[in-house]
Write an enzyme that holds these catalytic residues in place. Structure first.
Site, PDB file in Angstrom:
ATOM      1  N   SER A 167      -1.491  -6.636  16.350  1.00  0.00           N
ATOM      2  CA  SER A 167      -2.698  -5.413  15.983  1.00  0.00           C
ATOM      3  C   SER A 167      -3.796  -5.432  17.311  1.00  0.00           C
ATOM      4  CB  SER A 167      -3.081  -5.728  14.511  1.00  0.00           C
ATOM      5  OG  SER A 167      -3.704  -6.983  14.340  1.00  0.00           O
ATOM      6  N   PHE A 168      -3.734  -6.589  17.751  1.00  0.00           N
ATOM      7  CA  PHE A 168      -4.897  -6.600  18.676  1.00  0.00           C
ATOM      8  C   PHE A 168      -4.376  -7.240  20.033  1.00  0.00           C
ATOM      9  CE2 PHE A 168      -6.019  -9.924  15.931  1.00  0.00           C
ATOM     10  CZ  PHE A 168      -6.427 -10.954  16.950  1.00  0.00           C
ATOM     11  N   SER A 169      -3.072  -7.246  20.193  1.00  0.00           N
ATOM     12  CA  SER A 169      -2.499  -7.785  21.602  1.00  0.00           C
ATOM     13  C   SER A 169      -1.414  -7.449  21.696  1.00  0.00           C
ATOM     14  CB  SER A 169      -2.727  -9.495  21.530  1.00  0.00           C
ATOM     15  OG  SER A 169      -1.672  -9.947  20.472  1.00  0.00           O
ATOM     16  N   SER A 226       3.880 -20.587  27.541  1.00  0.00           N
ATOM     17  CA  SER A 226       5.271 -20.850  27.546  1.00  0.00           C
ATOM     18  C   SER A 226       5.961 -19.714  27.007  1.00  0.00           C
ATOM     19  CB  SER A 226       5.334 -22.284  26.868  1.00  0.00           C
ATOM     20  OG  SER A 226       5.279 -22.173  25.674  1.00  0.00           O
ATOM     21  N   TYR A 227       6.938 -19.274  27.805  1.00  0.00           N
ATOM     22  CA  TYR A 227       8.049 -18.133  27.285  1.00  0.00           C
ATOM     23  C   TYR A 227       9.075 -18.587  26.490  1.00  0.00           C
ATOM     24  CZ  TYR A 227      11.703 -14.657  27.748  1.00  0.00           C
ATOM     25  OH  TYR A 227      12.603 -13.948  27.458  1.00  0.00           O
ATOM     26  N   ALA A 228       9.233 -18.331  25.081  1.00  0.00           N
ATOM     27  CA  ALA A 228      10.278 -18.677  24.121  1.00  0.00           C
ATOM     28  C   ALA A 228      11.245 -17.675  24.433  1.00  0.00           C
ATOM     29  CB  ALA A 228       9.624 -18.451  22.939  1.00  0.00           C
ATOM     30  N   ASP A 259      -0.396 -18.456   8.876  1.00  0.00           N
ATOM     31  CA  ASP A 259       0.464 -17.561   8.897  1.00  0.00           C
ATOM     32  C   ASP A 259       1.775 -17.886   9.444  1.00  0.00           C
ATOM     33  OD1 ASP A 259       1.304 -14.619   8.458  1.00  0.00           O
ATOM     34  OD2 ASP A 259       0.301 -14.138  10.538  1.00  0.00           O
ATOM     35  N   GLU A 263       8.771 -14.910  11.779  1.00  0.00           N
ATOM     36  CA  GLU A 263       8.440 -14.258  13.125  1.00  0.00           C
ATOM     37  C   GLU A 263       7.525 -14.961  14.005  1.00  0.00           C
ATOM     38  OE1 GLU A 263       7.948 -12.778   9.978  1.00  0.00           O
ATOM     39  OE2 GLU A 263       7.516 -11.003  10.072  1.00  0.00           O
ATOM     40  N   ASP A 308       1.160 -18.051  17.517  1.00  0.00           N
ATOM     41  CA  ASP A 308       0.345 -16.923  16.884  1.00  0.00           C
ATOM     42  C   ASP A 308      -0.687 -17.952  16.049  1.00  0.00           C
ATOM     43  OD1 ASP A 308      -0.971 -14.742  16.171  1.00  0.00           O
ATOM     44  OD2 ASP A 308       1.041 -13.751  15.633  1.00  0.00           O
TER      45      ASP A 308
END
Ligand code: ADE
Length: 341
Positions: free
Chosen positions: A44-46, A118-120, A163, A167, A181
């Site tokens: 929602s903000f990124s 890091s890229y998942a 949270d 996802e 997150d």
């Protein structure tokens, strides 16, 4: 005010005279150090981009937030906490587990904040559940096992994620989990097992209690939110702590085994009512051991959830549950994950 975001890491300009022993000057990265590619995530903000670092050729994920938007939406605390938590999780300890997205650097320009992470490479667990409908027993045990190790580590550091959901469980190139997150996290002052008479409260945003008559905005996701976050007990000061993540863990385990989360409905209000009434069913054929574990985790009273009395310690009571028979928790990170079919 967003400046504070950056001041936590040192920014040194042109080196002046320094003694030989001084560490090399820390220069901040900038957006020009990367080639930005496609969007790989949106909040929602990124917005999260896949990017390539020019100097190293390394693929990374860069989360970009607009300063204006963060200030307008009063999300500064979330951004600061996300950075603080990711730094905490990146700190090497002998009991560290590699199940978290790493924060490599943060930087900013006039309009935006950047988190280089890091890229998942394999996306998130939800995509896999949707593709195969349900995880088989071996995959459910393996991925629930890694998730439990990750939760245990966060709780040992006093971090409550708040949270957890499929996802937010990303997957590395080698198909191990990378929790992401951390904007909703709460940092506990000290890690104490919850007691029904605890007197401090937090609903969501700052981790502090709300003035009388003011309700904090809800943090989390309806399908995985624990009853204590929703219930009126909050206003009487029930603490929201580590057991809220154990509830989400129960919901996620249910979803691994059956394909859908236990509490479902056409809107959040209906889902909340079901959560508060503990209204859910197990579909026919649900793994009996998984059913027993889910039932021991999805307790309305936070202190009654399996493991709740061990929060901040090792969750041996959960690990010793028959569902996890044969799982070697300490070596999960170096095992070859079972194929999700
Ligand atoms: N989406 C959000 N964060 C991500 C990351 N670190 N890697 C891949 N996809 C993401």
């Amino acid at each position: 005010p967003v400046k504070q975001f950056m001041s936590a890491t040192s920014r040194m300009s042109v080196p002046t005279e320094q003694p030989d022993t001084a560490p090399p000057p820390v220069t901040k990265k900038s957006p020009e150090d990367f080639i930005f590619k496609e969007i790989i995530g949106e909040g929602s903000f990124s917005t999260v981009y896949l990017a390539k670092e020019l100097k190293t050729g390394r693929q990374v994920a860069i989360k970009v937030c607009e300063k204006r938007h963060i200030l307008r939406e009063r999300k500064k605390d979330y951004v600061l906490r996300e950075k603080e938590v990711m730094n905490l999780l990146n700190t090497k300890r002998k009991d560290s587990v590699p199940f978290f997205v790493k924060l490599y650097s943060t930087f900013h320009d006039a309009e935006k904040l950047y988190f280089e992470m890091s890229y998942a490479a394999r996306g998130d667990v939800l995509q896999y559940i949707r593709r195969v409908e349900t995880l088989d027993e071996e995959c459910s045990k393996f991925y629930a096992g890694e998730l439990l190790q990750a939760i245990e580590h966060m709780h040992s550091l006093g971090i409550v994620h708040r949270d957890l959901k499929p996802e937010n469980i990303l997957l590395s190139e080698t198909m191990h989990i990378l929790i992401s997150d951390f904007g909703s996290c709460k940092l506990m002052d000290h890690v104490v097992p919850p007691s029904p008479s605890s007197s401090s409260s937090s609903l969501s945003d700052s981790g502090s209690s709300n003035p009388p008559g003011r309700r904090a905005s809800f943090v989390g996701t309806a399908q995985y939110v624990s009853p204590e976050v929703l219930s009126d007990d909050l206003r009487r000061g029930r603490i929201v702590g580590p057991p809220a993540d154990l509830w989400a863990f129960g919901c996620i385990l249910y979803q691994f085994v059956s394909g859908l989360p236990p509490f479902r409905g056409p809107n959040d209000y209906i889902i909340f009512k079901k959560v508060l009434a503990l209204e859910y069913q197990f579909p026919e054929g649900f793994l009996p051991n998984a059913q027993d574990l889910v039932q021991q985790l999805l307790k309305l009273e936070p202190t009654e959830r399996l493991g709740a009395s061990q929060a901040g310690d090792t969750y041996t009571s959960i690990k010793n549950h028959p569902f996890f028979n044969g799982v070697d928790f300490d070596t999960l990170y170096c095992q070859t994950p079972p194929k999700i079919l």
